[in-house]
Design an enzyme around this catalytic site. Structure first.
Site, mmCIF file in Angstrom:
data_model
loop_
_atom_site.group_PDB
_atom_site.id
_atom_site.type_symbol
_atom_site.label_atom_id
_atom_site.label_comp_id
_atom_site.label_asym_id
_atom_site.label_seq_id
_atom_site.Cartn_x
_atom_site.Cartn_y
_atom_site.Cartn_z
ATOM 1 N NE ARG A 39 -3.947 -2.169 2.291
ATOM 2 C CZ ARG A 39 -3.985 -3.501 2.133
ATOM 3 N NH1 ARG A 39 -2.862 -4.175 2.029
ATOM 4 N NH2 ARG A 39 -5.139 -4.149 2.090
ATOM 5 N N GLY A 107 -0.737 -12.173 -4.535
ATOM 6 C CA GLY A 107 -2.176 -11.970 -4.726
ATOM 7 C C GLY A 107 -2.609 -10.573 -4.318
ATOM 8 C CD GLN A 182 -5.764 -10.148 -1.335
ATOM 9 O OE1 GLN A 182 -6.432 -10.742 -2.179
ATOM 10 N NE2 GLN A 182 -4.622 -10.625 -0.866
ATOM 11 C CG ASP A 332 -2.336 -13.936 5.627
ATOM 12 O OD1 ASP A 332 -3.043 -14.612 4.846
ATOM 13 O OD2 ASP A 332 -2.077 -12.736 5.439
HETATM 14 C C1 S3P Z 1 -4.333 -8.935 2.580
HETATM 15 C C2 S3P Z 1 -5.564 -9.467 2.810
HETATM 16 C C3 S3P Z 1 -5.798 -10.898 3.068
HETATM 17 C C4 S3P Z 1 -4.505 -11.625 3.419
HETATM 18 C C5 S3P Z 1 -3.375 -11.242 2.515
HETATM 19 C C6 S3P Z 1 -3.100 -9.754 2.634
HETATM 20 C C7 S3P Z 1 -4.209 -7.488 2.310
HETATM 21 O O1 S3P Z 1 -6.337 -11.484 1.898
HETATM 22 O O2 S3P Z 1 -4.701 -13.021 3.361
HETATM 23 O O3 S3P Z 1 -2.193 -11.954 2.843
HETATM 24 O O4 S3P Z 1 -3.081 -6.952 2.365
HETATM 25 O O5 S3P Z 1 -5.232 -6.839 2.039
HETATM 26 P P1 S3P Z 1 -7.922 -11.480 1.602
HETATM 27 O O6 S3P Z 1 -8.329 -10.094 1.256
HETATM 28 O O7 S3P Z 1 -8.077 -12.427 0.432
HETATM 29 O O8 S3P Z 1 -8.564 -12.005 2.844
#
Ligand code: S3P
Length: 468
Positions: A39, A107, A182, A332
């Site tokens: 971010r 991701g 996310q 996590d």
């Molecule tokens: C994250 C949100 C989580 C987490 C990922 C980091 C983020 O995922 O598992 O490691 O930085 O917004 P999800 O939004 O799929 O829950």
């Protein structure tokens, strides 16, 4: 620990074994928070002026974000003192990339970046590694399509995909159908370059780093609790100015040396400057309920996030039931909590953990498979798991000829190495290369605390599971 550089990460270590740790002791510095690091680069890129970031995570995931932003025309530079600078181009100022944006294993980077690209008038192609190309993207492309972006995805709404950002994006009010920070952040990022107010409503609270950091940069973001849940609103087309920030240590990474310390025969480990955002501390609340010798010292605030020093002392743990409502605040951390549950007194139950199936690996299966291989009784269903703890005795473990399959998942690899610290025969894992995505220098750090972890190599340099 010296600041790990990308070049000096332990990415090249393949298979490894962790053996029982008699004593773990010392002060460990965990790397910068991954969520905050992504971010910081992204919000810095959309600011006006130069942002300086101290303590950025230099893991492969965050380096993928830095590289993608450079391809979008943003100067992102690692300075000689280890700080990073981002010369922001303003909320609508990104340039069309002339090559594919490869997000590797990341991701969060892929989904947040899609949010940014959705409201920029440009076309981009995004891809990732085999694991990322298996992960669902419809959760972000659905709301971003409502804002006017167009996507051409691989079958099943996966990467690789092409995005055409909207020339005139429209603001939306989006009720999150999945509990995901996310998705929330992707929509808010898209809202930054959209005229009017873009809102996200969430029933279950998820990490709020995006909102905190937008405020740190001086953006107007409001939040209000209503009948439908928490509504977060960003006003579009605000030009905001660059702001320096410090990234605290990642509570998800700090968890590995801290849980290892709890499971060792004796000793205490301190990790300084850990982000204690209340929407990230579910693991620590759970460990406290289990009776862990865990304390927090020197609470303070850093760049809009609560931070503290965590101390973990070896000792007995009791089983607990972890409610579904806590899942988002420790999403996590289930793999490493599973290691703690394996030696606790009694049966630990996790509920509401279906999202673990779409992480870097199907973590629910990876945890269950790995524990079974280590001789730990485990039962699981679609979105739950039960682990029978050993009552403080070492678990059997598994040697180099039958290593735990990490499925190229950094947190699975680190969690089973932590379990090895409480095992009779050691716990071997088949591949540790992915650890560098989030925790460069993990193995040497654990060794410096006294964890007996060794790399396993053979003349063919193949992990044991792949040897002929
Ligand atoms: C994250 C949100 C989580 C987490 C990922 C980091 C983020 O995922 O598992 O490691 O930085 O917004 P999800 O939004 O799929 O829950």
């Amino acid at each position: 620990m010296p600041a790990a550089t990308p070049e000096k990460s332990d990415n090249s270590v393949r298979s490894a074994i962790a053996r029982r740790a008699g004593r773990l002791d010392g002060v460990a510095s965990a790397p910068g928070d991954k969520s905050i690091s992504h971010r910081a680069l992204m919000l810095g890129a959309l600011a006006v002026g130069r942002t300086r970031v101290t303590g950025l995570l230099e893991g492969a995931d965050v380096l993928a974000t830095a590289d993608a932003l450079r391809r979008l025309g943003v100067p992102v530079t690692r300075q000689p003192d280890g700080d990073w600078t981002i010369d922001g181009v303003g909320v609508g100022g990104l340039a069309a990339p002339d090559s594919v944006l490869d997000m590797g294993n990341a991701g969060t980077a892929a989904r947040l970046l899609l949010g940014i690209l959705a409201s920029q008038d440009l076309r981009a192609v995004i891809t990732g590694d085999a694991s990322l190309c298996r992960r669902p993207m419809a959760r972000v492309t659905d709301p971003l399509s409502q804002m006017g972006a167009r996507f051409d995805c691989a079958a099943g709404d996966r990467l690789p995909l092409t995005v055409w950002g909207a020339r005139a994006p429209v603001p939306i009010v989006y009720a999150l159908p999945v509990v995901s920070a996310q998705v929330k952040s992707a929509v808010l990022f898209a809202g930054l370059n959209t005229m009017g107010e873009t809102s996200v409503i969430e029933v279950s609270p998820t990490r709020d780093h995006t909102m905190r950091m937008m405020r740190h940069f001086g953006c107007t973001v409001s939040s209000a609790r209503g009948r439908a849940g928490m509504r977060v609103t960003v006003r579009g087309w605000q030009e905001y100015s660059a702001a320096d920030l410090s990234v605290p240590a990642d509570p998800s990474s700090a968890a590995f040396p801290l849980v290892a310390a709890l499971l060792a025969g004796s000793g205490a480990v301190t990790v300084r400057g850990v982000c204690l955002n209340p929407l990230r501390t579910g693991l620590y609340d759970t460990l406290a309920e289990m009776g862990a010798g865990l304390s927090i010292e020197n609470r303070r605030e850093v760049s809009g996030e609560p931070v503290g020093d965590l101390v973990a002392e070896a000792g007995a743990l009791n089983a607990v039931a972890v409610p579904a409502a806590r899942a988002a605040s420790m999403i996590d951390e289930y793999p490493v909590l599973a290691a703690a549950a394996a030696v606790a007194n009694g049966t630990t139950r996790f509920e509401g953990i279906g999202e673990l199936r779409v992480k870097e690996s199907d973590r629910l299966s990876a945890i269950a498979g790995g524990l079974a291989r280590c001789g730990v009784p485990v039962r699981s269903g679609d979105d739950w798991m039960e682990i029978d703890g050993s009552g403080g005795r070492p678990v059997a473990g598994t040697g180099p000829d039958n290593p735990v399959a990490t499925l190229h998942d950094h947190r699975i690899a680190m969690s089973f190495l932590v379990l090895g610290c409480a095992s009779r025969d050691g716990v071997a894992v088949n591949d540790t290369a992915m650890i560098g995505t989030s925790f460069p220098g993990f193995v040497p750090l654990m060794q410096s605390l006294g964890a007996p972890i060794e790399a396993l190599t053979d003349p063919t340099d193949k992990p044991p599971g792949e040897r002929a």
